[in-house]
Design a protein around this motif. Structure first.
Motif, PDB file in Angstrom:
ATOM      1  N   ASN A 233       0.820  -1.215   0.000  1.00 46.64           N
ATOM      2  CA  ASN A 233       0.000   0.000   0.000  1.00 46.64           C
ATOM      3  C   ASN A 233       0.856   1.268   0.000  1.00 46.64           C
ATOM      4  OD1 ASN A 233      -2.459   1.197  -0.243  1.00 46.64           O
ATOM      5  ND2 ASN A 233      -2.882   1.240   1.950  1.00 46.64           N
ATOM      6  N   VAL A 234       1.958   1.211  -0.740  1.00 42.14           N
ATOM      7  CA  VAL A 234       2.829   2.378  -0.900  1.00 42.14           C
ATOM      8  C   VAL A 234       2.440   3.051  -2.210  1.00 42.14           C
ATOM      9  CG1 VAL A 234       5.200   3.163  -1.212  1.00 42.14           C
ATOM     10  CG2 VAL A 234       4.698   1.288   0.355  1.00 42.14           C
ATOM     11  N   GLN A 235       1.979   4.282  -2.131  1.00 49.77           N
ATOM     12  CA  GLN A 235       1.518   4.987  -3.326  1.00 49.77           C
ATOM     13  C   GLN A 235       2.561   6.007  -3.764  1.00 49.77           C
ATOM     14  OE1 GLN A 235      -2.260   6.504  -2.097  1.00 49.77           O
ATOM     15  NE2 GLN A 235      -3.329   4.614  -2.626  1.00 49.77           N
ATOM     16  N   VAL A 236       3.527   5.505  -4.532  1.00 51.74           N
ATOM     17  CA  VAL A 236       4.573   6.359  -5.085  1.00 51.74           C
ATOM     18  C   VAL A 236       4.550   6.167  -6.589  1.00 51.74           C
ATOM     19  CG1 VAL A 236       7.038   6.845  -5.119  1.00 51.74           C
ATOM     20  CG2 VAL A 236       5.971   6.096  -3.018  1.00 51.74           C
ATOM     21  N   ASP A 237       4.474   7.270  -7.327  1.00 48.12           N
ATOM     22  CA  ASP A 237       4.403   7.113  -8.782  1.00 48.12           C
ATOM     23  C   ASP A 237       5.777   6.853  -9.378  1.00 48.12           C
ATOM     24  OD1 ASP A 237       5.540   9.584  -8.599  1.00 48.12           O
ATOM     25  OD2 ASP A 237       4.007  10.646  -9.729  1.00 48.12           O
ATOM     26  N   ARG A 238       5.798   6.517 -10.652  1.00 44.55           N
ATOM     27  CA  ARG A 238       7.028   6.100 -11.321  1.00 44.55           C
ATOM     28  C   ARG A 238       8.038   7.229 -11.429  1.00 44.55           C
ATOM     29  NH1 ARG A 238       2.904   3.253 -12.371  1.00 44.55           N
ATOM     30  NH2 ARG A 238       3.040   1.037 -12.860  1.00 44.55           N
ATOM     31  N   LYS A 239       7.559   8.451 -11.550  1.00 46.74           N
ATOM     32  CA  LYS A 239       8.471   9.591 -11.636  1.00 46.74           C
ATOM     33  C   LYS A 239       9.287   9.720 -10.346  1.00 46.74           C
ATOM     34  CE  LYS A 239       8.472  14.581 -12.233  1.00 46.74           C
ATOM     35  NZ  LYS A 239       7.653  15.777 -12.449  1.00 46.74           N
ATOM     36  N   ILE A 240       8.608   9.624  -9.220  1.00 47.21           N
ATOM     37  CA  ILE A 240       9.280   9.748  -7.921  1.00 47.21           C
ATOM     38  C   ILE A 240      10.209   8.561  -7.689  1.00 47.21           C
ATOM     39  CG2 ILE A 240       8.920   9.959  -5.441  1.00 47.21           C
ATOM     40  CD1 ILE A 240       8.063  12.411  -7.077  1.00 47.21           C
ATOM     41  N   LEU A 241       9.746   7.356  -8.051  1.00 53.19           N
ATOM     42  CA  LEU A 241      10.592   6.164  -7.894  1.00 53.19           C
ATOM     43  C   LEU A 241      11.873   6.288  -8.717  1.00 53.19           C
ATOM     44  CD1 LEU A 241       8.329   2.994  -7.886  1.00 53.19           C
ATOM     45  CD2 LEU A 241       9.995   3.678  -6.173  1.00 53.19           C
ATOM     46  N   ALA A 242      11.743   6.751  -9.954  1.00 49.57           N
ATOM     47  CA  ALA A 242      12.922   6.908 -10.811  1.00 49.57           C
ATOM     48  C   ALA A 242      13.860   7.964 -10.242  1.00 49.57           C
ATOM     49  CB  ALA A 242      12.501   7.290 -12.228  1.00 49.57           C
TER      50      ALA A 242
END
Length: 116
Positions: free
Chosen positions: A86-95
């Protein structure tokens, strides 16, 4: 009385010629050619705004995948694990984490491993 449209027509033509500034040859100063060139350029611009979003998303996915594999996990496993945790981190932030803060990204990978 006759209606003259000189001002309106000139304004319309000048608007197109202003947009065609910097083009080569007659495309910058001949109205008909400039109109065709500007119309095509605006079509490309609207198409490529959507394409740019697509390109950036795929770039982020490549970066996340490379960073995740270096930590012993695949991209799909990471995303599925983060969803389960339930971690809501989008791909932009992950990258961005993968590039700028490898230790923080490693913590995210650990959370995903624990959840899956």
């Amino acid at each position: 009385m006759r209606i003259k449209r000189g001002v309106k027509a000139r304004r319309r033509r000048n608007r197109v010629l202003e947009l065609s500034k910097g083009y080569r040859g007659r495309r910058k100063n001949c109205f008909r050619r400039a109109q065709q060139a500007v119309e095509r350029a605006l079509d490309y611009a609207s198409r490529d705004r959507a394409r740019r979003k697509r390109d950036f998303r795929s770039l982020w996915i490549v970066r996340i995948n490379a960073a995740a594999r270096s930590l012993g996990m695949s991209y799909s496993g990471l995303v599925a694990g983060l969803a389960k945790a339930n971690v809501q981190v989008d791909r932009k932030i992950l990258a961005d984490l993968a590039v700028a803060d490898p230790s923080g990204f490693a913590a995210m990978v650990d959370m995903a491993k624990a959840a899956s």
